[in-house]
Motif scaffolding. Structure first.
Motif, mmCIF file in Angstrom:
data_model
loop_
_atom_site.group_PDB
_atom_site.id
_atom_site.type_symbol
_atom_site.label_atom_id
_atom_site.label_comp_id
_atom_site.label_asym_id
_atom_site.label_seq_id
_atom_site.Cartn_x
_atom_site.Cartn_y
_atom_site.Cartn_z
ATOM 1 N N VAL A 119 43.891 39.947 47.566
ATOM 2 C CA VAL A 119 44.802 40.390 46.888
ATOM 3 C C VAL A 119 45.113 39.114 45.734
ATOM 4 N N LYS A 120 44.938 38.192 46.159
ATOM 5 C CA LYS A 120 44.914 36.875 45.626
ATOM 6 C C LYS A 120 43.929 36.859 44.065
ATOM 7 N N ASN A 121 42.696 37.498 44.561
ATOM 8 C CA ASN A 121 41.608 37.541 43.574
ATOM 9 C C ASN A 121 42.001 38.807 42.592
ATOM 10 N N TYR A 122 42.318 39.814 43.212
ATOM 11 C CA TYR A 122 42.741 41.122 42.455
ATOM 12 C C TYR A 122 43.887 40.427 41.482
ATOM 13 N N PHE A 123 44.613 39.924 41.755
ATOM 14 C CA PHE A 123 45.958 39.487 40.951
ATOM 15 C C PHE A 123 45.389 38.371 39.883
ATOM 16 N N VAL A 151 29.637 36.023 39.113
ATOM 17 C CA VAL A 151 30.554 37.060 38.773
ATOM 18 C C VAL A 151 31.029 37.445 40.390
ATOM 19 N N GLN A 152 32.183 37.822 40.382
ATOM 20 C CA GLN A 152 32.657 38.215 41.714
ATOM 21 C C GLN A 152 33.513 39.615 41.557
ATOM 22 N N GLY A 153 33.859 39.927 39.985
ATOM 23 C CA GLY A 153 34.614 41.159 39.893
ATOM 24 C C GLY A 153 34.202 41.787 38.505
ATOM 25 N N VAL A 154 34.704 43.108 38.390
ATOM 26 C CA VAL A 154 34.540 43.822 37.094
ATOM 27 C C VAL A 154 35.793 44.455 36.882
ATOM 28 N N LEU A 155 36.329 44.574 35.508
ATOM 29 C CA LEU A 155 37.376 45.318 35.097
ATOM 30 C C LEU A 155 37.053 46.131 33.977
ATOM 31 N N GLY A 156 37.388 47.292 34.008
ATOM 32 C CA GLY A 156 37.130 48.381 33.258
ATOM 33 C C GLY A 156 38.388 48.797 32.487
ATOM 34 N N VAL A 157 38.664 48.746 31.193
ATOM 35 C CA VAL A 157 40.033 48.979 30.469
ATOM 36 C C VAL A 157 39.571 50.014 29.355
#
Length: 124
Positions: A83-87, A55-61
């Motif tokens: 930026v590439k990974n955020y996108f 796991v490299q990221g978390v997104l809360g919506v």
């Protein structure tokens, strides 16, 4: 790839979210995660790049009327921040929810706008 976070991912979610300003203190972090769990309109996702196994990221919506989603938290591990990974994380979410319009908070709306511009360039 982005998938809904599960109970077994909670330590990882906490570790990545704790990198965000305002979520570094454990009580505040736990309260924020509880805030997501206490509503059917809020969700936490974990993200990993296709080539990576961890796991490299978390997104809360937060979802409104099945038409608008507010991105409350977007966080990547230090070694994955680009930026590439955020996108990629935002695009993965959008591809799973194609009819939803993504909006950001005051903290992350600039990122959402840049992502939207990059997506529109690739589709035109």
């Amino acid at each position: 790839m982005i998938i809904l976070a599960r109970q077994q991912n909670e330590k990882t979610v906490m570790g990545i979210l704790s990198l965000l300003p305002g979520l570094r203190e454990i009580p505040h972090l736990k309260a924020e995660i509880a805030w997501y769990h206490n509503s059917d309109t809020r969700e936490l996702y974990i993200w990993q790049a296709e080539s990576q196994g961890q796991v490299q990221g978390v997104l809360g919506v937060e979802i409104y009327d099945d038409e608008i989603t507010i991105i409350r938290h977007v966080a990547l591990s230090p070694e994955s921040r680009s930026v590439k990974n955020y996108f990629a994380m935002l695009s993965d979410y959008q591809s799973q929810h194609p009819d939803v319009f993504l909006m950001g908070t005051l903290d992350n709306q600039k990122l959402i706008n840049k992502w939207r511009k990059s997506v529109s360039k690739t589709t035109t």
